[in-house]
Scaffold this active site. Structure first.
Site, PDB file in Angstrom:
ATOM      1  N   GLU A  49       1.080  -1.154  -0.236  1.00  0.00           N
ATOM      2  CA  GLU A  49      -0.226   0.006   0.452  1.00  0.00           C
ATOM      3  C   GLU A  49       0.902   1.200   0.688  1.00  0.00           C
ATOM      4  OE1 GLU A  49      -3.599  -2.971   0.915  1.00  0.00           O
ATOM      5  OE2 GLU A  49      -1.611  -2.476   1.478  1.00  0.00           O
ATOM      6  N   THR A  50       0.562   2.085  -0.870  1.00  0.00           N
ATOM      7  CA  THR A  50       0.628   3.603  -0.531  1.00  0.00           C
ATOM      8  C   THR A  50       0.079   4.171  -0.052  1.00  0.00           C
ATOM      9  OG1 THR A  50       2.436   3.373  -2.639  1.00  0.00           O
ATOM     10  CG2 THR A  50       1.668   5.191  -2.043  1.00  0.00           C
TER      11      THR A  50
END
Length: 233
Positions: free
Chosen positions: A46-47
């Site tokens: 995830e970012t």
């Protein structure tokens, strides 16, 4: 375009351990394609994108921000470890002065609080319901073969199946084609939780924060916030 981006390891006190997430600080909203391209470039499970909500906000003094999460393939409605990483960047890198941060997200308001030994998240607690095995038997057998299943629950809010394996199992370490939350070796209200989410190109154990907090707590009988599950040490 220059954007500050950090990589933070959640659930650990050592570098290159725990669950890594990229955290990007935004002055203004981006195009959706730009969010996705940055997440793809970072190539982590995830970012997180933290956004100011008004022109007068700043990352050191404001207490409320917008927050979105992207995998390399798509946007997701909630991510526990990337939220921890976001709070850590604001608290420890940007020196945010507040004791509690509020994030406006696709899953509603999430709060992150300073604690003596880390950060505590308040996560939504989604209800789960008993699922008839025969209705999902083909799916379960495709995912885990003849592995013994003790109980199945379903979360209509997140569209996840929670599969409790036999208490004789300790942990599953292979990748399955469907998303499963697998509590094993349950003792009183403790359980080993594993997430398999290959359809979003998310590796095993890389996204257990939000699922454990939101659904695992319901399964194990907890209520309220998931402070025992979602701390950044």
């Amino acid at each position: 375009m220059k954007l500050p981006i950090f990589i933070a390891d959640a659930f650990t006190a050592r570098a290159f351990c725990g669950n890594p997430a990229a955290v990007c600080l935004l002055e203004n909203e981006l195009e959706n394609d730009t969010y996705q391209n940055i997440a793809k470039e970072m190539n982590l499970s995830e970012t997180a994108f933290i956004r100011r909500l008004s022109p007068t906000d700043n990352f050191a003094q404001s207490s409320c921000f917008g927050l979105r999460w992207f995998t390399p393939a798509s946007e997701v409605p909630l991510c526990g470890h990337a939220t921890l990483a976001s709070a850590a960047v604001l608290f420890y890198k940007m020196k945010n002065m507040n004791s509690t941060l509020t994030f406006n997200t696709l899953s509603g308001e999430l709060k992150a609080r300073r604690a003596e030994d880390g950060i505590i998240l308040d996560l939504p607690l989604y209800p789960i319901y008993s699922q008839d095995f025969h209705e999902v038997e083909t799916l379960i057998k495709t995912a885990i073969g003849d592995t013994l299943v003790q109980d199945i629950q379903y979360s209509p809010d997140t569209h996840n199946l929670l599969v409790r394996l036999s208490d004789s199992y300790k942990r599953i370490c292979t990748h399955y084609p469907q998303q499963l939350l697998v509590p094993a070796a349950r003792e009183e209200r403790n359980a080993c939780l594993s997430v398999f989410q290959t359809r979003r190109r998310t590796e095993h154990f890389s996204a257990t924060g939000w699922t454990s907090g939101c659904e695992g707590c319901s399964y194990c009988g907890f209520r309220g916030h998931a402070d025992g599950l979602d701390r950044l040490y």
